[in-house]
Scaffold this active site. Structure first.
Site, PDB file in Angstrom:
ATOM      1  N   GLU A  46     -10.618  -2.376   4.090  1.00 59.84           N
ATOM      2  CA  GLU A  46      -9.415  -1.721   4.607  1.00 59.84           C
ATOM      3  C   GLU A  46      -9.029  -0.536   3.744  1.00 59.84           C
ATOM      4  O   GLU A  46      -9.667  -0.250   2.729  1.00 59.84           O
ATOM      5  CB  GLU A  46      -8.266  -2.733   4.772  1.00 59.84           C
ATOM      6  CG  GLU A  46      -8.082  -3.650   3.594  1.00 59.84           C
ATOM      7  CD  GLU A  46      -7.010  -4.718   3.786  1.00 59.84           C
ATOM      8  OE1 GLU A  46      -6.670  -5.087   4.915  1.00 59.84           O
ATOM      9  OE2 GLU A  46      -6.492  -5.189   2.764  1.00 59.84           O
ATOM     10  N   ASP A  77       0.786  -1.248   0.000  1.00 60.77           N
ATOM     11  CA  ASP A  77       0.000   0.000   0.000  1.00 60.77           C
ATOM     12  C   ASP A  77       0.813   1.290   0.000  1.00 60.77           C
ATOM     13  O   ASP A  77       1.730   1.447   0.813  1.00 60.77           O
ATOM     14  CB  ASP A  77      -0.865   0.071   1.256  1.00 60.77           C
ATOM     15  CG  ASP A  77      -1.621  -1.191   1.546  1.00 60.77           C
ATOM     16  OD1 ASP A  77      -1.622  -2.103   0.708  1.00 60.77           O
ATOM     17  OD2 ASP A  77      -2.201  -1.264   2.642  1.00 60.77           O
TER      18      ASP A  77
END
Ligand SMILES: *[C@@H]1O[C@H](CO)[C@@H](O)[C@H](O)[C@H]1NC(C)=O
Ligand SMILES: *[C@@H]1O[C@H](CO)[C@@H](O)[C@H](O)[C@H]1NC(C)=O
Ligand SMILES: *[C@@H]1O[C@H](CO)[C@@H](O)[C@H](O)[C@H]1NC(C)=O
Ligand SMILES: *[C@@H]1O[C@H](CO)[C@@H](O)[C@H](O)[C@H]1NC(C)=O
Ligand SMILES: *[C@@H]1O[C@H](CO)[C@@H](O)[C@H](O)[C@H]1NC(C)=O
Ligand SMILES: *[C@@H]1O[C@H](CO)[C@@H](O)[C@H](O)[C@H]1NC(C)=O
Ligand SMILES: *[C@@H]1O[C@H](CO)[C@@H](O)[C@H](O)[C@H]1NC(C)=O
Ligand SMILES: *[C@@H]1O[C@H](CO)[C@@H](O)[C@H](O)[C@H]1NC(C)=O
Ligand SMILES: *[C@@H]1O[C@H](CO)[C@@H](O)[C@H](O)[C@H]1NC(C)=O
Length: 704
Positions: free
Chosen positions: A250, A50
């Protein structure tokens, strides 16, 4: 026209820049490996996931990211760091937050989060006229421990912490006196402390407070907190679950944007990663979005942003398993261990909660564990609608854990679960059995593994139930954990995503690095077909590296039109009319990264019949590392008002990104073609496509 070689034409027109670029790239020692992206960010080596802490300050774009300093798969999660002054040329910087105790005694990892510039020193971390930068992220504790703050954390707990930097984001100091500053999830979610993560923080001027959006991954909720000092946080509200809930939620983001550029009409968008349970046809990760309003404490999605999916309106409910009655009392015949039993609540002791069911009860044959077996058979009914719709989950075994339709003693339909407690809508087309007497049976003959089945909401209707129930930010398989920049002008929203997928992320054939970021994309909100949708365009700064532009208009393309050798890193703009499928025409598009004989290729095109863009990577090169990788992906795209279809395509050494129409549809996919797969051709299947415009530009490496 057809016999002309466009590749030759391109080279003749644009020789100089193209050749010198290749020479320069080859003379460099790094960033020329087989699959090394030339204009997508990758760390020189090791695993990345990420993007984190995207922040712009003093003319520099910072990008932190989930990084394993010690290897090429996930582990020892730290924050890597890169900087850029144009969002295209990146410089890799030293690791910003190194896993505590790395490498041999890791006691805390630094999971995803974001960074703000605390201009007014609300945190009090500033010194000597330097406003602090503050990072808020998830601390992951591999084992229980008492922290310097005196707080006790549990084995594998995820909690929210902060760090600050007084040197423009180069080095960071963890706030050990107070971390974690949000220790546990709030009531009634305290049991979710293993899945509480990814704070997205920003300053919200109308309330003069910081806002944090944090995900409760397993229960599909976003929690909204506010703070005046970045240290003490108050929970304001929760959002969800809505739309796609096939896997964890998420990496949330929440941000405002004017609708159609009108600053008096500002809406908010929430984006949420879902893993697994991404877009239809993909396996693994995806991102959905919601458009709505945010008043400083509550995010309210627009009704049009919420899709129930499921059965059509006006369905006749056959059995929803609600109410306090046994199967026998409902007229169902039970055998085996199910004799005398009743439908159960959504959770059983020792079993994961079943997600996605409606009401309070369902059929769940887990009962006393997977060992229980038996059958449940409905009362007979006469088929009078075209479809039977229901929710199903649990074990994947068509012969042992299934729901079946029997007519005259023969099984005419059977459906099983997918080894998941997530219920999905399934439908049987029963139009061939009108007026015949039928029974539905639910069987569980399996005793181990996924030896149970879940069923709910059996209903009759004249159209099938749907699961396609989310606003996907990107419809391809390789777009996850998008994050927007802090520190830009109020409504400038630039995002970067991780261009990979948890399904096969750890096995993609790249070395010594793994994973790339997408190109930065500028988001806006536009009204299209009476809905407000999130639209994406490549950042303007992009143009600086795209060179050697050549435009060609083709009066007519029939079957194949060879473009020749166009290279490995190219930008392509393709515009063509969306003619009726009536003349039998079905597809138009372009094949890229093809070998000279086209045995290896990636096809990107438009299906006129279904009005869908597609990427076909079934023959795209190395597809061997995961059985789900060689696939064909579709995304809806209506032609523009003047019946034109526009595809803006970015091809790199190991990816394609497609922006369709005004950017309301995007698709991102990795590919791993051989070095010499540099050929391209247009294809028009089922008839000619007229008035085709194509513009191909070489993209210069950003590493030279
Ligand atoms: C690991 O680190 C913790 C915290 O700093 C320390 O208490 C512990 O003794 C260390 N363990 C080893 C084996 O070094
Ligand atoms: C920020 O606040 C701290 C604590 O009050 C103070 O020591 C520091 O001087 C302040 N820094 C700035 C730049 O105002
Ligand atoms: C936001 O709206 C809710 C519900 O109307 C209200 O209770 C709350 O006070 C509002 N918050 C702010 C900061 O305006
Ligand atoms: C269901 O019905 C049974 C028998 O009438 C009763 O004992 C039980 O308490 C009821 N359960 C619920 C949840 O209402
Ligand atoms: C099915 O249709 C037949 C013939 O019309 C009728 O006799 C029978 O009662 C129906 N069965 C049910 C379960 O409705
Ligand atoms: C189910 O049974 C059929 C027929 O016996 C067999 O061919 C098939 O392989 C079985 N499927 C599974 C998943 O066991
Ligand atoms: C089913 O029965 C209905 C009512 O009796 C009748 O109108 C209809 O034509 C029948 N449909 C078929 C396919 O036989
Ligand atoms: C049709 O619309 C597209 C996109 O809106 C635009 O780019 C194009 O120039 C238009 N073409 C014509 C012929 O008007
Ligand atoms: C292209 O590369 C592949 C694999 O590296 C090789 O097998 C093939 O012969 C090459 N094709 C041509 C035309 O050079």
């Amino acid at each position: 026209m057809k016999s002309m070689n466009f590749g030759m034409l391109l080279k003749v027109l644009l020789l100089g820049a193209f050749v010198s670029q290749v020479d320069a790239a080859q003379s460099k020692e790094s960033y020329t490996e087989l699959y090394r992206p030339q204009y997508h960010y990758t760390p020189a080596q090791n695993w990345m996931n990420d993007p984190n802490g995207l922040v712009y300050a003093d003319g520099t774009y910072h990008m932190y990211y989930q990084y394993n300093p010690g290897g090429n798969t996930w582990g020892a999660m730290s924050w890597g760091h890169a900087t850029s002054d144009d969002l295209t040329h990146w410089k890799e910087e030293p690791v910003a937050l190194l896993a505590r105790g790395y490498p041999n005694n890791i006691t805390e990892m630094f999971f995803s989060g974001s960074v703000v510039i605390d201009e007014y020193n609300t945190s009090g971390f500033g010194r000597k006229g330097h406003p602090p930068w503050v990072a808020m992220y998830t601390s992951y504790y591999p084992s229980q421990q008492v922290l310097p703050s005196g707080k006790q954390v549990r084995d594998q707990q995820q909690a929210q912490s902060i760090s600050y930097s007084l040197d423009h984001g180069a080095t960071w100091t963890t706030y050990d006196d107070g971390n974690p500053i949000i220790l546990d999830p709030p009531s009634p979610y305290q049991d979710q402390y293993l899945d509480f993560r990814d704070p997205n923080i920003f300053w919200h001027q109308p309330i003069e407070k910081w806002v944090a959006v944090i995900s409760l991954a397993k229960v599909h909720k976003l929690l909204i907190y506010t703070s005046s000092n970045l240290k003490q946080w108050n929970m304001e509200s929760e959002f969800g679950p809505f739309n796609a809930v096939g896997g964890v939620w998420e990496c949330p983001n929440l941000f405002p944007l004017p609708v159609d550029g009108d600053k008096s009409k500002v809406k908010w968008a929430a984006i949420v990663g879902v893993n697994p349970g991404g877009p239809p046809g993909t396996v693994g990760s995806g991102i959905q979005n919601f458009v709505g309003d945010f008043n400083g404490s509550i995010f309210t999605p627009d009704p049009k942003s919420i899709h129930d999916g499921g059965p059509p309106d006006g369905s006749l409910i056959f059995e929803d398993f609600e109410g306090n009655r046994s199967f026998a009392d409902r007229g169902w015949v039970a055998t085996g261990d199910f004799i005398g039993t009743s439908p159960t609540a959504g959770t059983l002791p020792g079993q994961n909660p079943v997600t996605g069911f409606l009401g309070k009860q369902l059929v769940n044959t887990f009962l006393n564990g997977d060992l229980t077996t038996g059958t449940l058979t409905s009362p007979p009914f006469n088929v009078s609608y075209k479809y039977i719709n229901f929710l199903v989950g649990g074990g994947d075994n068509i012969n042992q854990t299934a729901i079946r339709l029997q007519i005259d003693g023969s099984i005419v339909h059977a459906t099983t679960g997918s080894n998941s407690e997530q219920l999905t809508w399934q439908s049987w087309d029963v139009s061939a059995f009108q007026n015949q007497s039928a029974v539905i049976e639910i069987i569980d003959l399996a005793t181990g593994g996924w030896g149970h089945i879940n069923v709910d909401e059996i209903s009759f209707a004249n159209s099938p139930a749907t699961n396609n129930n989310a606003n996907w930010l990107d419809w391809g398989p390789d777009f996850y954990a998008a994050q927007g920049y802090n520190g830009l002008a109020q409504y400038q929203r630039t995002i970067i995503s991780w261009m990979n997928n948890w399904q096969y992320g750890a096995t993609i054939p790249t070395s010594p690095w793994r994973s790339a970021m997408t190109i930065p994309r500028q988001l806006s909100l536009k009204t299209i077909d009476e809905s407000i949708v999130v639209v994406q365009q490549p950042e303007e700064s992009w143009k600086a590296i795209s060179r050697s532009r050549s435009v060609l208009t083709l009066p007519s393309v029939t079957n194949i039109y060879n473009l020749g050798d166009i290279g490995k890193a190219v930008e392509i703009q393709l515009t063509f009319p969306s003619t009726e499928a009536a003349n039998g025409k079905s597809e138009f598009g372009i094949t890229v990264r093809a070998s000279e004989d086209f045995s290896e290729q990636t096809r990107i095109g438009y299906d006129f019949t279904t009005q869908q863009v597609f990427i076909d990577r079934t023959k795209s090169g190395d597809i061997s590392f995961d059985s789900t990788f060689p696939s064909l992906y579709y995304a809806p795209l209506s032609p523009s008002l003047n019946n034109t279809v526009k595809l803006h395509i970015f091809v790199d050494w190991s990816s394609v990104e497609v922006f369709g129409g005004q950017g309301e549809t995007t698709m991102t996919a990795q590919i791993f073609p051989p070095e010499n797969a540099t050929y391209a051709q247009l294809f028009s299947e089922g008839g000619s496509t007229n008035d085709v415009q194509i513009c191909i530009s070489e993209v210069r490496s950003t590493w030279t």
